[in-house]
Structures are given as C-alpha cells and as structure tokens.
Design a protein around this motif. Structure first.
Motif, PDB file in Angstrom:
ATOM      1  N   TYR A 196      -1.230  -5.021  -3.997  1.00 12.48           N
ATOM      2  CA  TYR A 196      -0.701  -4.405  -2.109  1.00 12.48           C
ATOM      3  C   TYR A 196      -0.923  -5.122  -1.193  1.00 12.48           C
ATOM      4  N   ALA A 197      -2.269  -5.855  -1.631  1.00  3.92           N
ATOM      5  CA  ALA A 197      -2.166  -7.205  -0.627  1.00  3.92           C
ATOM      6  C   ALA A 197      -1.458  -8.663  -0.649  1.00  3.92           C
TER       7      ALA A 197
ATOM      8  N   VAL B 195     -11.385  -1.444   1.913  1.00  2.00           N
ATOM      9  CA  VAL B 195     -11.439   0.034   2.440  1.00  2.00           C
ATOM     10  C   VAL B 195     -10.201  -0.601   3.846  1.00  2.00           C
ATOM     11  N   VAL B 196     -10.423  -2.264   4.188  1.00  2.00           N
ATOM     12  CA  VAL B 196      -9.422  -2.268   5.876  1.00  2.00           C
ATOM     13  C   VAL B 196      -7.643  -1.492   4.947  1.00  2.00           C
TER      14      VAL B 196
ATOM     15  N   TYR C 220      -7.006   1.370   5.015  1.00  2.00           N
ATOM     16  CA  TYR C 220      -6.863   2.271   6.220  1.00  2.00           C
ATOM     17  C   TYR C 220      -4.896   1.953   7.008  1.00  2.00           C
ATOM     18  N   LEU C 221      -4.868  -0.104   5.937  1.00  2.00           N
ATOM     19  CA  LEU C 221      -3.826  -0.841   7.104  1.00  2.00           C
ATOM     20  C   LEU C 221      -2.858   0.055   5.982  1.00  2.00           C
ATOM     21  N   ARG C 222      -2.839   0.920   5.079  1.00  2.00           N
ATOM     22  CA  ARG C 222      -1.770   1.033   4.460  1.00  2.00           C
ATOM     23  C   ARG C 222      -1.267   2.987   4.770  1.00  2.00           C
ATOM     24  N   THR C 223      -2.830   3.385   5.398  1.00  2.00           N
ATOM     25  CA  THR C 223      -2.528   4.874   5.943  1.00  2.00           C
ATOM     26  C   THR C 223      -2.159   4.889   7.446  1.00  2.00           C
ATOM     27  N   ALA C 224      -1.984   3.094   8.117  1.00  2.00           N
ATOM     28  CA  ALA C 224      -2.244   3.503   9.492  1.00  2.00           C
ATOM     29  C   ALA C 224      -0.196   2.985   9.748  1.00  2.00           C
TER      30      ALA C 224
ATOM     31  N   ASN D 182      -4.401 -10.412   9.433  1.00  7.47           N
ATOM     32  CA  ASN D 182      -6.208 -10.746   9.130  1.00  7.47           C
ATOM     33  C   ASN D 182      -6.492 -10.583   7.461  1.00  7.47           C
ATOM     34  N   LEU D 183      -5.536  -9.251   7.333  1.00  9.14           N
ATOM     35  CA  LEU D 183      -5.759  -8.617   5.851  1.00  9.14           C
ATOM     36  C   LEU D 183      -5.475  -9.887   4.798  1.00  9.14           C
TER      37      LEU D 183
END
Ligand SMILES: [Zn+2]
Length: 546
Positions: A224-225, A482-483, A486-490, A521-522
């Motif tokens: 994903y990243a 973890v980031v 959160y990013l995917r959720t956002a 940043n990710l």
C-alpha cells in the motif's frame, strides 16, 4: 401535512403562507437534492460492487501444509515447491538449490570470472552500441536529513544538471527522486523551472525514471505504501511539470534486495522495463555466466504479467564498477576524481583527456566495454551496452560536471571517428537503452528468458548478508504500519465525504492539504534508508517527527 422528497409536485400553493418566490426556491432546492441523491445512489452501488470484488479477491487459499518427514523432505522445501507454479524458464528457488555460494576469486572482477571476446564479432555493419547514462544517486535522508542534504548538496546538483544539459543538446541525464524535485521547485527561479520543464518535456534530455516520491525499500515497505509513494511522485510530476509525463522505466540501484511485488506493480502501472543492482554477488555471477542478466520477471501468483528486467553485473553502481569488469581501470574514467575531490583506491588516478593520450585511453576503455558486453544476451548478437555514469550525490558543481561530460565527449568523438573500433557511443537515458535492446532482440530473434522469484537475502561480499535491516529499529517499522492505517482511514473518510456531496470548500481544501502532507511524509519514510533503519539516529528521529 408531511412533505416527502417525491411529493413536492402535489403541493397546493394556496395552502401555504409563503410567497411564490420562496416556494419556487424550495422546489429548486428539493430538485437539486433529488439529483444528488440519485448520483449518490449510483456511487453507492458502484462502491458495493467494488467491495464485493475485494472480498472475493481476499478469499484465502488454504494450502495443505505437507507433512515434512525424512522421506519426502530430501533436502528441498516441499511446501515451497508446491506453492510455486513452474511458469518460467528459471526460478530463484532452483538457483538456491544448485549454487555452491563458494566465493572463488575471479581475478580483476573479484566476484566473477575472466571475460574474453572475439573482436571480429563487430563490424561497420554491426557496431557495438554503447549508451552512457549519467545519474546522481540522492538519498532523501541517510547521513544527513532530507532537508540537510537538499541545502548542502541536492539543490546544487539539480541546478548543475539543468545548466549542463542546456549547454549541449546531445547530453542526457536521468533522475529518480520526485521528493527532491518538489523541494527544488519551491525555491527555484521561474527561469530555472522553465528550463527544467523544457529538458523533461520537449528535448527529453532529462528523463524521470520510476518517478516515485523516493526509491522505496522493497523488504519492509507494505505494498500500500509503495503504491502511495508512486502515486504521490507521479501526481506531482503531472501537476507541476506536465500532464503528459508518464515514467516508463524503473531504476532501483540501491534498495538492499528486490521483491517480485515491485515488477508486478510497475507492470500494472504501465512501465515497460526496469533495472536493479543490489543482487547477491553469487546470483549475479550465475546470471552473467548464463547470459541471463536480462529476463522477463514474472510472479509466482500470476502467469500473465511480466516486465523486462536488467540486472547490473558488478559490485556497485559507482563508476569503478560500471564500465567493465576491472575497477582499477574503470576508476580512471571517473573524471570527478581527477579534480582531487575524490581519489581512486586502486592506486591509478584518472588522466584528463588530451590529443596525446586519447588513443591509448580510448582503447583501454573500449576493452572494458567489449568485455562487459559479453555478459548480455547471446554473445554474438547482443550489440547494445548500458554504462551508467554516476554515484552518490554526484554532479555537485559545474566544474565537476564539466570534467565528466567534456572528457567523455572527447573520448566519444575519438572512438566514433575510428572505423576500426566498430563502436557507436553516445549519451542516453534508460529509454534510449531499453528501446535499442528491444529493437535488437527483435532483429536478431533473441529469446529473453523468463524468471520468477525474489532477490533476498542480499550479500555484497563474502558472508556479508544484509538481513539485519529486516528487523532493526522495530519501533519505527511498527509506527509506519500504524500511520498507514490512519492515513488509509482518513483517505476513505475524505472520499466518502466527497461522494456524499458534503463539499465544504475551504475546509475540504485544507483537509486535502493535510492528507497530501501525510502521504508525502509516509512516502519519504519508504526510502531505502528510511523504513530500513539504515540512517543515522538524528535522521530516523527526523522521519518520525514528520
Ligand atoms: Zn541510496
């Protein structure tokens, strides 16, 4: 009286103590809402279909774990063999079974073997085509942070590249890290920005390779990243440079091992070919001995997808290890070392090219090119050679670039003018090289072998296996996941909000900027010295603070 969305047509206006204008306005609002509801309904149906597909794809295939006993084990991993369909000419699992990993001294090419050639294989009709590709490897964080590197080195490097290419239309360069381009773009003059745009879009002297936000790690990064940082890089290129830009050639010279996920993603993204470098030295030796350094990379789980992949043969991507098998000779053709900034550890320093030494220097260099060319394709028919010319944070000043480009141009002019050399040597990009190889393979009817598997665990010498980075600085590797969550959720909430038509203008724009910042940043952390944990401590802290 109850009003529903569908009943407004039956309202008797005389029942209401409202003037006609107000009623008209209300009717219009209801109509608009109904239209939006219809669009939403359509979108929801599409989303439902997508979710259904995803769920189908996620059906876990349970493989029967074989009972490994002394009878069926016989030195091989039966489970792995069952899992791997035989859909390619050769596979990494087979190589690992048969390679001795004995590290025999190969002479000047320490990890390889002596290379010989028949010089009659080239003629005026069939010259050796040498494509020299200048590059500068810029880590977005390693010994210094991303911003520190930019201020101290990369800003000058990008300025130098632009000014050097503008001087001469035959010069070429490749660039990979979009994160640095974006930072350069925020502070460059309009004149420099329009020059860079011209070099990329019009003259195509500057080619963007891979075009991700960074050159991502391939062992720790989640897919994903990887996708996210590619989207970010490509979106930036399209929005800031030109909508026509679409990188088509992969360039991964420094990640410490390679996953088959990357060629899968690149092929899906429309890439045509890719290049890798940090492959176990013994695997490289096998590929070179069998002319398999170029292959169609397929996946164990997919028979259909494949991408043309080029493996660099020698120890490193620096100049001593890219012109041919002998680093002592190749180092003499890294003209940045002639200015005293760097030196050759093999003891012989470069000589500036002049009329007196050009013949002897050309013959010395051509011999290395000819030897290297024997490792690719069918020895008799593969007459295209890639030579990359660069190193970490190179081309930092106009003086350094002048040394490199002008000395090579003297060598090129001389070699091309000598009929007996049967060589055609010029500056090029990855596209120039891969297109020529494809053309040559078709003409000579060369069958490119297919391969499946990964290139882990990497060893660059002796028993120096690069496996520590799989688990080091575990806190930051966990933070990355973890980031990502959160990013995917956002992103999902942001998209659903848009689908529901709740576009609140400025508020949504601000949220989008924050999403963009989080993605970048990710993305930066996916760099092969980021999530890997191979940077200095203050650099790792800088990533996590971001
Ligand atoms: Zn690097």
């Amino acid at each position: 009286m109850t009003y529903t969305l569908n009943s407004y047509n039956t309202i008797d206006d005389s029942d209401l103590i409202m003037d006609r204008e107000e009623i008209q306005a209300l009717k219009q609002k209801i109509k608009t809402l109904e239209q939006k509801a219809l669009v939403n309904e359509k979108n929801l149906l599409e989303l439902e279909a997508i979710y259904k597909n995803i769920n189908q794809d996620r059906t876990i295939q349970v493989h029967k774990v074989p009972n490994i006993t002394q009878n069926n084990y016989q030195g091989q991993c039966q489970f792995f063999k069952e899992l791997t369909p035989k859909n390619t000419d050769f596979q990494i699992s087979e190589l690992f079974e048969k390679l001795p990993f004995d590290d025999i001294d190969g002479g000047v090419w320490k990890q390889g073997f002596e290379i010989t050639y028949d010089q009659n294989q080239w003629s005026q009709e069939k010259k050796l085509n040498v494509i020299i590709v200048p590059h500068s490897h810029n880590d977005p964080g390693w010994i210094l942070t991303f911003e520190e590197y930019f201020q101290q080195r990369t800003k000058n490097i990008l300025d130098t590249i632009v000014n050097t290419l503008i001087e001469k239309s035959t010069r070429k360069f490749i660039w990979a890290e979009t994160s640095y381009l974006s930072l350069w773009w925020t502070q460059a003059s309009e004149d420099m920005k329009s020059k860079m745009k011209k070099l990329i879009v019009e003259t195509k002297q500057l080619e963007i390779v891979t075009g991700g936000w960074v050159m991502n790690d391939e062992a720790n990064s989640y897919y994903y990243a990887m996708i996210e940082q590619m989207i970010e890089g490509h979106e930036w290129l399209r929005n800031k440079i030109d909508a026509s830009i679409r990188p088509e050639y992969g360039w991964a010279i420094d990640p410490f091992g390679y996953t088959p996920t990357m060629p899968y993603l690149l092929e899906k993204m429309g890439f045509k070919s890719m290049l890798i470098q940090r492959v176990h030295y013994h695997v490289k030796k096998y590929l070179a001995q069998n002319q398999k350094l170029e292959f169609l990379w397929k996946q164990d789980w997919s028979k259909e997808n494949s991408i043309f992949c080029h493996v660099m043969p020698f120890y490193s991507y620096d100049i001593p290890h890219t012109c041919g098998p002998d680093p002592k000779i190749c180092c003499q053709f890294d003209f940045a070392r002639a200015s005293g900034q760097y030196s050759c550890p093999w003891g012989v320093q470069p000589q500036v090219i002049n009329a007196r030494n050009v013949d002897e220097r050309s013959r010395l260099l051509l011999d290395q090119y000819r030897k290297k060319s024997q490792l690719y394709g069918d020895k008799k028919s593969h007459n295209v050679l890639l030579v990359v010319l660069g190193d970490d944070f190179r081309y930092q000043s106009m003086n350094e670039a002048k040394m490199q480009f002008e000395n090579y141009e003297k060598l090129m002019d001389y070699m091309n003018s000598k009929a007996e050399f049967n060589v055609n040597i010029k500056w090029g990009t990855l596209k120039d090289y891969f297109e020529l190889v494809k053309e040559n393979d078709l003409k000579e009817n060369i069958q490119v072998p297919s391969f499946s598997g990964d290139f882990f665990t990497y060893a660059d010498r002796q028993d120096h296996y690069w496996s520590g980075y799989f688990t080091s600085r575990a806190f930051y590797k966990r933070l990355d996941r973890v980031v990502e969550g959160y990013l995917r959720t956002a992103e999902i909430f942001y998209s659903l909000n848009n689908l529901n038509g709740k576009d609140n203008g400025e508020k949504m724009n601000n949220l989008y900027k924050e999403l963009l910042g989080a993605r970048r940043n990710l993305g930066l952390f996916q760099h092969h010295d980021g999530i890997t944990g191979t940077s200095k401590s203050h650099v790792v802290l800088d990533y996590s603070n971001k």
